[in-house]
Write a protein that holds these residues in place. Structure first.
Motif, short mmCIF file in Angstrom:
data_model
loop_
_atom_site.label_atom_id
_atom_site.label_comp_id
_atom_site.label_asym_id
_atom_site.label_seq_id
_atom_site.Cartn_x
_atom_site.Cartn_y
_atom_site.Cartn_z
N ARG A 55 38.41 -121.05 -41.99
CA ARG A 55 38.70 -121.28 -40.20
C ARG A 55 39.93 -121.68 -40.03
NH1 ARG A 55 39.61 -126.91 -39.84
NH2 ARG A 55 38.73 -128.02 -40.51
N ARG A 101 32.80 -134.72 -39.87
CA ARG A 101 31.47 -133.57 -39.73
C ARG A 101 31.96 -131.88 -39.91
NH1 ARG A 101 30.75 -137.15 -35.78
NH2 ARG A 101 32.01 -136.14 -34.07
N GLN A 102 32.96 -131.46 -39.77
CA GLN A 102 33.56 -130.71 -39.85
C GLN A 102 33.64 -130.25 -41.23
OE1 GLN A 102 34.43 -127.34 -37.08
NE2 GLN A 102 34.23 -126.82 -39.44
N ASP A 105 32.22 -131.63 -44.01
CA ASP A 105 30.92 -130.90 -44.43
C ASP A 105 30.48 -129.95 -44.51
OD1 ASP A 105 31.01 -134.13 -44.73
OD2 ASP A 105 30.23 -135.26 -43.27
N ASP A 106 30.94 -129.82 -43.39
CA ASP A 106 30.51 -128.02 -42.68
C ASP A 106 31.34 -127.09 -43.31
OD1 ASP A 106 29.01 -126.32 -40.85
OD2 ASP A 106 31.24 -125.49 -40.21
N ASP A 107 32.59 -127.16 -43.30
CA ASP A 107 33.82 -126.39 -44.56
C ASP A 107 33.07 -126.44 -46.02
OD1 ASP A 107 35.22 -126.48 -41.91
OD2 ASP A 107 36.63 -127.37 -42.72
N SER A 108 32.88 -127.68 -46.25
CA SER A 108 32.50 -127.08 -47.74
C SER A 108 31.20 -126.60 -47.75
CB SER A 108 31.71 -128.98 -48.04
OG SER A 108 33.21 -129.63 -48.28
N ALA A 109 29.98 -127.45 -47.29
CA ALA A 109 28.96 -125.67 -47.09
C ALA A 109 29.48 -124.18 -46.90
CB ALA A 109 27.44 -126.82 -46.22
N ARG A 110 30.11 -124.12 -45.81
CA ARG A 110 30.22 -122.90 -46.21
C ARG A 110 31.22 -121.88 -47.18
NH1 ARG A 110 33.83 -121.74 -40.70
NH2 ARG A 110 32.84 -119.46 -41.83
#
Length: 323
Positions: free
Chosen positions: A283, A296-297, A299-304
């Motif tokens: 992103r 939170r973002q 965490d999401d970046d890491s998962a992606r």
């Protein structure tokens, strides 16, 4: 064990030059698919005649010499370029210093003095658009015309197209600047990478639960600011992670910095040189209203990033060793 990759420079004694070699000539910024076609032609020519194959390139990039005050986003600095060339199977590289004297050398003098006289080449592979010599008079057609008289073989490679678009260093720079990492990777034939030393930062990532290895990229780097899935090389070790490249708008809007969070890693990396290969664009960089929202973002970046890296387990540039 792979054979040693030999680097020949202007200061290399004539006695140390691999005489009779085939050369692939070009600037080779990025060592992309078009460059690799020229290199493959040189390797094939060398195999056919029992000769070593070398790359012949110029440093600094001629564009830097002619336009010293114009920012230049180089895909690969000299060492990165040599490491990529060493990974192609070439026996070595000739690095010619591009200075006032070189810029003023006529195409004929370059052919007869540098290529034939000093290097003693037996064959030359070039791309369709490669020019050399004072005023860029030297061309593939000139080499083809001169070849019979010189007793050498010349191979001219056509342009490489992907989806009817020519592959070029300029097109790759544009793709990286627009965050089109898949396009850049396809044209390069592998992930784009940088190398840099880990420096001390503000330690904010550590406080957020995301300690980072920070690397300052070249001031002219045109990579799009944003979040990336990355694969990091530390010697022969490969580490997966997520990285932010940009100005940190949530905090300070400072100078661009690459901040890498390595998954499942603990240790001190300060002062160490890391290779960072960019595997996927996640992103754009953005500003957050709170640290909770940022975490939170992240965490999401890491998962992606983990998912992207899992889908490309072997993605990494093919690099050779250069002394």
């Amino acid at each position: 064990m792979a054979p040693q990759f030999t680097v020949i420079r202007d200061t290399t004694p004539d006695s140390a030059i691999l005489g009779g070699a085939v050369v692939a000539m070009g600037n080779f910024d990025g060592v992309h698919l078009g460059h690799r076609a020229v290199i493959a032609a040189a390797l094939e020519m060398g195999r056919a005649h029992g000769r070593p194959a070398l790359a012949l390139t110029f440093e600094p990039h001629p564009r830097r010499f002619f336009s010293p005050n114009t920012p230049q986003f180089r895909l690969t600095d000299e060492r990165a370029k040599l490491r990529l060339l060493a990974g192609t199977g070439l026996a070595g590289a000739v690095v010619m210093t591009f200075n006032k004297a070189r810029a003023g050398t006529s195409a004929q003098d370059f052919i007869h003095h540098d290529l034939i006289g000093r290097l003693g080449v037996s064959g030359i592979a070039v791309g369709y658009d490669f020019h050399f010599g004072k005023g860029r008079v030297g061309s593939p057609s000139l080499l083809v015309n001169e070849a019979p008289r010189l007793g050498i073989e010349v191979d001219v490679q056509p342009h490489i197209d992907i989806d009817e678009r020519p592959v070029s260093s300029s097109a790759i720079r544009i793709a990286l600047a627009e965050g089109l990492l898949d396009e850049a990777t396809t044209m390069l034939g592998g992930p784009w990478f940088i190398t840099g030393d880990v420096i001390h930062g503000e330690k904010r990532g550590r406080d957020l639960g995301y300690p980072t290895a920070n690397i300052r990229l070249d001031a002219n780097c045109g990579l799009k600011h944003g979040i990336y899935a990355v694969r990091v090389g530390r010697g022969a070790e490969r580490l997966n992670g997520v990285a932010s490249f940009g100005r940190r708008p949530t905090f300070d809007n400072g100078a661009p910095l690459l901040e890498i969070f390595l998954f499942d890693f603990k240790g001190d990396l300060y002062g160490q040189a890391l290779d960072c290969a960019f595997i996927g664009f996640i992103r754009e960089e953005q500003k957050f209203d709170s640290l909770d929202a940022l975490i939170r973002q992240m965490d999401d970046d890491s998962a992606r990033a983990r998912a992207m890296l899992a889908a490309a387990p072997e993605a990494y540039p093919r690099l050779g060793a250069v002394d």
